[in-house]
Design a protein around this motif. Structure first.
Motif, PDB file in Angstrom:
ATOM      1  N   MET A   1       0.848  -1.189   0.000  1.00 50.66           N
ATOM      2  CA  MET A   1       0.000   0.000   0.000  1.00 50.66           C
ATOM      3  C   MET A   1       0.884   1.241   0.000  1.00 50.66           C
ATOM      4  O   MET A   1       1.655   1.442   0.930  1.00 50.66           O
ATOM      5  CB  MET A   1      -0.890  -0.003   1.235  1.00 50.66           C
ATOM      6  N   GLY A 176      -2.721  -3.463   4.651  1.00 44.83           N
ATOM      7  CA  GLY A 176      -2.836  -4.649   3.824  1.00 44.83           C
ATOM      8  C   GLY A 176      -3.006  -4.336   2.359  1.00 44.83           C
ATOM      9  O   GLY A 176      -2.766  -3.219   1.900  1.00 44.83           O
ATOM     10  N   GLU A 177      -3.441  -5.340   1.620  1.00 38.85           N
ATOM     11  CA  GLU A 177      -3.598  -5.220   0.178  1.00 38.85           C
ATOM     12  C   GLU A 177      -4.815  -4.366  -0.181  1.00 38.85           C
ATOM     13  O   GLU A 177      -5.679  -4.124   0.660  1.00 38.85           O
ATOM     14  CB  GLU A 177      -3.729  -6.609  -0.438  1.00 38.85           C
ATOM     15  N   ARG A 181      -8.809  -6.398  -4.031  1.00 37.61           N
ATOM     16  CA  ARG A 181      -8.205  -7.725  -3.897  1.00 37.61           C
ATOM     17  C   ARG A 181      -8.691  -8.427  -2.636  1.00 37.61           C
ATOM     18  O   ARG A 181      -9.002  -9.618  -2.650  1.00 37.61           O
ATOM     19  CB  ARG A 181      -6.682  -7.586  -3.880  1.00 37.61           C
ATOM     20  N   CYS A 246      -1.858 -12.917   5.439  1.00 36.16           N
ATOM     21  CA  CYS A 246      -2.055 -11.885   4.408  1.00 36.16           C
ATOM     22  C   CYS A 246      -0.804 -11.029   4.246  1.00 36.16           C
ATOM     23  O   CYS A 246       0.005 -10.892   5.168  1.00 36.16           O
ATOM     24  CB  CYS A 246      -3.244 -11.002   4.760  1.00 36.16           C
ATOM     25  N   GLN A 247      -0.662 -10.458   3.063  1.00 36.16           N
ATOM     26  CA  GLN A 247       0.434  -9.532   2.829  1.00 36.16           C
ATOM     27  C   GLN A 247       0.177  -8.248   3.603  1.00 36.16           C
ATOM     28  O   GLN A 247      -0.947  -7.767   3.680  1.00 36.16           O
ATOM     29  CB  GLN A 247       0.564  -9.227   1.340  1.00 36.16           C
ATOM     30  N   ARG A 248       1.239  -7.703   4.152  1.00 33.06           N
ATOM     31  CA  ARG A 248       1.119  -6.483   4.940  1.00 33.06           C
ATOM     32  C   ARG A 248       2.402  -5.677   4.860  1.00 33.06           C
ATOM     33  O   ARG A 248       3.475  -6.218   4.587  1.00 33.06           O
ATOM     34  CB  ARG A 248       0.781  -6.809   6.397  1.00 33.06           C
ATOM     35  N   GLU A 249       2.265  -4.411   5.142  1.00 31.63           N
ATOM     36  CA  GLU A 249       3.410  -3.506   5.124  1.00 31.63           C
ATOM     37  C   GLU A 249       3.381  -2.658   6.388  1.00 31.63           C
ATOM     38  O   GLU A 249       2.337  -2.119   6.763  1.00 31.63           O
ATOM     39  CB  GLU A 249       3.336  -2.606   3.890  1.00 31.63           C
TER      40      GLU A 249
END
Length: 308
Positions: A1, A176-177, A181, A246-249
């Motif tokens: 993000m 997250g995404e 998505r 889940c993908q995360r930043e």
């Protein structure tokens, strides 16, 4: 993000490309970006900050959040009997001033919107976020998109402007995404897609609105869009596999900085930090520079129904 840092000099009214930049920033914001101001453009008087930092997180007079409701000029979350009328009055003045200052800045910064929003609650968050003991659905440290249980938005977007007033600590988030998505992961496999009301449901809501019941019962106030967004908020938090995989930043917001984000679009969680101010706006989706990026538009395309 993506996080888009906006330097102080880019905000100058004298900048020859300011209007062009504003439309770009709106586009980035609407698409799920976070607009980050390393140095806040909304200055809070030093005396106000000192007063807020002096509020103890364990004070019996304070709740987890102090909320200011601009439409009614009402303050909640502080016990007048315990705090005393002078302290309550001072808090009220600070929150009123902050709310007004944020809106005044965004009238200029988000000029393409032409103020097509409703001013929602402002809040002061004095409690340390890390390690808070909350129920699953109320936890801030789990990735979620925002929805209000008792204040349906009917498709209007939830824009939140934050300010970290802690003197030396960052406020720590994960994001997250993108919404499109995430929503495809949860619907329809894990979560039923929203449907337009049938004639029976419409008749029931019309009766509730005519008799005044709708103002008392949250589910009667919700559109199919609101009902879905509330279910999505809860399901995201309760899905342990999603939270773990889940993908995360990670994003850290420095002391003295501000940022804003459409929180019904960007999955986010707060892992740590203390002493933050925030102002929420409900923004008309028709005011968007890019309308096809709104959750309402995404869901209506997925379902083929008008949902709000």
């Amino acid at each position: 993000m993506p996080v888009h840092a906006i330097p102080q000099d880019a905000l100058s009214p004298a900048s020859p490309v300011r209007e062009q930049r504003i439309r770009v920033w709106c586009t980035q914001l609407e698409a799920g970006g976070i607009l980050y101001f390393p140095e806040t453009p909304v200055l809070v008087p030093y005396a106000d900050v000192e007063f807020l930092l002096g509020q103890q997180k364990c004070s019996s007079s304070l709740h987890k959040n102090i909320a200011y409701k601009p439409g009614r000029d009402k303050l909640s979350g502080i016990d007048e009997k315990s705090a005393g009328p002078d302290k309550v009055q001072r808090m009220h003045e600070i929150m009123r001033r902050y709310s007004s200052s944020v809106e005044a800045f965004l009238v200029e910064f988000l000029s393409p919107y032409q103020r097509r929003w409703r001013l929602d609650y402002a809040s002061f968050r004095p409690v340390e976020e890390k390690g808070r003991d909350l129920s699953m659905r109320h936890r801030n440290d789990l990735l979620h998109t925002d929805a209000f249980p008792t204040r349906p938005t009917r498709g209007w977007r939830i824009l939140r402007f934050f300010h970290n007033i802690h003197p030396n600590r960052t406020r720590d988030w994960v994001v997250g995404e993108p919404f499109a998505r995430v929503v495809r992961e949860f619907a329809p496999v894990k979560l039923a897609l929203p449907r337009a009301d049938g004639p029976v449901a419409r008749a029931g809501k019309q009766f509730a609105q005519a008799t005044g019941i709708a103002s008392l019962v949250p589910q009667w106030k919700r559109t199919p869009y609101d009902a879905f967004m509330m279910r999505l908020h809860n399901t995201m938090k309760e899905d342990t596999a999603f939270q773990a995989g889940c993908q995360r930043e990670e994003v850290q917001f420095a002391s003295g900085s501000s940022w804003m984000v459409y929180t019904e679009t960007v999955p986010h969680a707060v892992l740590g930090g203390q002493f933050a101010l925030e102002q929420t706006f409900l923004v008309d989706p028709a005011a968007m520079v890019t309308r096809d990026s709104t959750p309402l538009e995404i869901l209506e395309k997925m379902t083929g129904h008008v949902l709000a």
